[in-house]
Design a protein around this motif. Structure first.
Motif, PDB file in Angstrom:
ATOM      1  N   UNK A 193       0.837  -1.210   0.000  1.00 12.86           N
ATOM      2  CA  UNK A 193       0.000   0.000   0.000  1.00 12.86           C
ATOM      3  C   UNK A 193       0.865   1.251   0.000  1.00 12.86           C
ATOM      4  N   UNK A 194       1.904   1.267   0.833  1.00 10.17           N
ATOM      5  CA  UNK A 194       2.796   2.424   0.895  1.00 10.17           C
ATOM      6  C   UNK A 194       3.490   2.649  -0.449  1.00 10.17           C
ATOM      7  N   UNK A 195       3.915   1.564  -1.080  1.00  8.60           N
ATOM      8  CA  UNK A 195       4.580   1.663  -2.381  1.00  8.60           C
ATOM      9  C   UNK A 195       3.646   2.266  -3.424  1.00  8.60           C
ATOM     10  N   UNK A 196       2.397   1.819  -3.456  1.00 12.00           N
ATOM     11  CA  UNK A 196       1.426   2.333  -4.428  1.00 12.00           C
ATOM     12  C   UNK A 196       1.116   3.804  -4.176  1.00 12.00           C
ATOM     13  N   UNK A 197       1.027   4.193  -2.917  1.00 11.16           N
ATOM     14  CA  UNK A 197       0.759   5.614  -2.599  1.00 11.16           C
ATOM     15  C   UNK A 197       1.901   6.486  -3.112  1.00 11.16           C
ATOM     16  N   UNK A 198       3.132   6.061  -2.887  1.00 16.92           N
ATOM     17  CA  UNK A 198       4.286   6.840  -3.344  1.00 16.92           C
ATOM     18  C   UNK A 198       4.325   6.924  -4.866  1.00 16.92           C
ATOM     19  N   UNK A 199       3.998   5.836  -5.555  1.00 17.94           N
ATOM     20  CA  UNK A 199       4.003   5.851  -7.023  1.00 17.94           C
ATOM     21  C   UNK A 199       2.965   6.827  -7.569  1.00 17.94           C
ATOM     22  N   UNK A 200       1.776   6.849  -6.978  1.00 19.01           N
ATOM     23  CA  UNK A 200       0.742   7.778  -7.435  1.00 19.01           C
ATOM     24  C   UNK A 200       1.151   9.230  -7.222  1.00 19.01           C
ATOM     25  N   UNK A 201       1.779   9.483  -6.085  1.00 13.98           N
ATOM     26  CA  UNK A 201       2.191  10.851  -5.770  1.00 13.98           C
ATOM     27  C   UNK A 201       3.297  11.322  -6.721  1.00 13.98           C
ATOM     28  N   UNK A 202       4.227  10.418  -7.027  1.00 11.68           N
ATOM     29  CA  UNK A 202       5.325  10.782  -7.920  1.00 11.68           C
ATOM     30  C   UNK A 202       4.803  11.087  -9.326  1.00 11.68           C
ATOM     31  N   UNK A 209       4.633  19.259  -6.961  1.00 18.03           N
ATOM     32  CA  UNK A 209       4.624  20.675  -6.554  1.00 18.03           C
ATOM     33  C   UNK A 209       4.633  20.821  -5.032  1.00 18.03           C
ATOM     34  N   UNK A 210       3.887  19.972  -4.370  1.00 21.90           N
ATOM     35  CA  UNK A 210       3.784  20.062  -2.908  1.00 21.90           C
ATOM     36  C   UNK A 210       4.867  19.253  -2.195  1.00 21.90           C
ATOM     37  N   UNK A 211       5.721  18.558  -2.960  1.00 21.37           N
ATOM     38  CA  UNK A 211       6.792  17.720  -2.397  1.00 21.37           C
ATOM     39  C   UNK A 211       6.210  16.702  -1.418  1.00 21.37           C
ATOM     40  N   UNK A 212       5.193  15.990  -1.869  1.00 18.80           N
ATOM     41  CA  UNK A 212       4.501  15.046  -1.001  1.00 18.80           C
ATOM     42  C   UNK A 212       5.314  13.768  -0.750  1.00 18.80           C
ATOM     43  N   UNK A 213       6.198  13.411  -1.678  1.00 13.10           N
ATOM     44  CA  UNK A 213       6.925  12.151  -1.556  1.00 13.10           C
ATOM     45  C   UNK A 213       7.755  12.090  -0.270  1.00 13.10           C
ATOM     46  N   UNK A 214       8.565  13.117  -0.015  1.00 10.93           N
ATOM     47  CA  UNK A 214       9.410  13.115   1.187  1.00 10.93           C
ATOM     48  C   UNK A 214       8.574  13.155   2.461  1.00 10.93           C
ATOM     49  N   UNK A 215       7.452  13.910   2.413  1.00 14.78           N
ATOM     50  CA  UNK A 215       6.578  13.970   3.593  1.00 14.78           C
ATOM     51  C   UNK A 215       5.930  12.614   3.869  1.00 14.78           C
TER      52      UNK A 215
END
Length: 274
Positions: A193-202, A209-215
């Motif tokens: 689940x975490x992997x899929x969330x990061x892929x969608x955000x990237x 724009x919001x730099x969500x990946x690092x957060x």
């Protein structure tokens, strides 16, 4: 008259020797014949008793020796077992102390991170309030206010898309945190689940724009808060993730106004009054 002191053949008179000499013997000879077996029996009993006592003493000595050996062996095993258990207890205490220090470090890091995010949220809130005040001033100033309003309307579509992205991300984070707090859900499923969330955000431009990946990586690493076992409201799980969600929403509002400001200053919006 009868002599009561000497009744006939009541007293046994000593043999005068005549009978012995004549070879007769119904007195002393019978006594000697009975004495020999009795002496033999007494000798046998004495020897048997002596041997029996000797054997009993040997058995008792061997028994005491065996008991002493067994006792020594049991004491040695007891000391060995006690030493091993003390070592195991010491190792467990050391591991427990390390785990306590690790948890303490996580808590301190989360507190520090939460404080930083709170300060950042306050700063963004002040910027938002300042922008709102500036917006009101511009609106009241006539033509400039109309230009600003027009620029904000142009960024409204981006604002709605960013807000929708954050709303979808909020649902995903709630599901992820529920998987983390679940006692039956496999860990591999949560990691997927975490992997899929990061892929969608990237892949999402707004996420970049919001730099969500690092957060998000920070949330997955540090947010370990779970409600009690009887909790049925999934939104009560998590702590750091809710702080980030509020922070991201403030970022979206601030970026909306900054985009409008950049459009005005860059000459992308021209407003002509009649």
């Amino acid at each position: 008259m009868n002599n009561l002191n000497d009744p006939p053949r009541w007293n046994i008179n000593p043999d005068t020797g005549g009978r012995a000499a004549a070879g007769g013997g119904d007195g002393n000879q019978w006594n000697y014949a009975l004495l020999v077996p009795m002496l033999g029996l007494a000798a046998f009993r004495w020897i048997w008793t002596r041997e029996s006592q000797k054997e009993i003493q040997e058995i008792r000595t061997q028994y005491d020796k065996d008991v002493s050996i067994i006792k020594s062996d049991m004491e040695a095993r007891y000391r060995e077992t006690l030493t091993e258990r003390r070592k195991a207890a010491a190792v467990l205490e050391l591991e427990l102390e390390k785990e306590k220090q690790r948890v303490k470090g996580y808590k301190q890091a989360m507190v520090s991170q939460s404080q930083q995010l709170t300060e950042e949220r306050k700063r963004l809130q002040k910027e938002r309030e300042a922008l709102e005040e500036d917006k009101q001033r511009q609106v009241k100033s006539g033509a400039a206010g109309a230009v600003l309003q027009h620029a904000l309307e142009r960024e409204q579509d981006w604002y709605h898309r960013a807000t929708a992205t954050l709303k979808e991300l909020e649902g995903q984070l709630v599901e992820r945190q529920n998987a983390y707090c679940s006692l039956i859900q496999p860990r591999d499923q949560r990691l997927e689940m975490e992997k899929n969330i990061l892929l969608r955000v990237v892949k999402d431009p707004i996420g970049a724009e919001l730099d969500l990946e690092s957060d998000l990586k920070d949330i997955f690493k540090r947010d370990k808060h779970c409600a009690d076992l009887l909790n049925v409201d999934r939104r009560k799980n998590g702590s750091l993730m809710w702080v980030y969600l509020r922070y991201w929403q403030l970022q979206v509002t601030v970026k909306k106004h900054k985009k409008a400001e950049e459009a005005i200053l860059g000459g992308k919006i021209q407003f002509h009054t009649k």
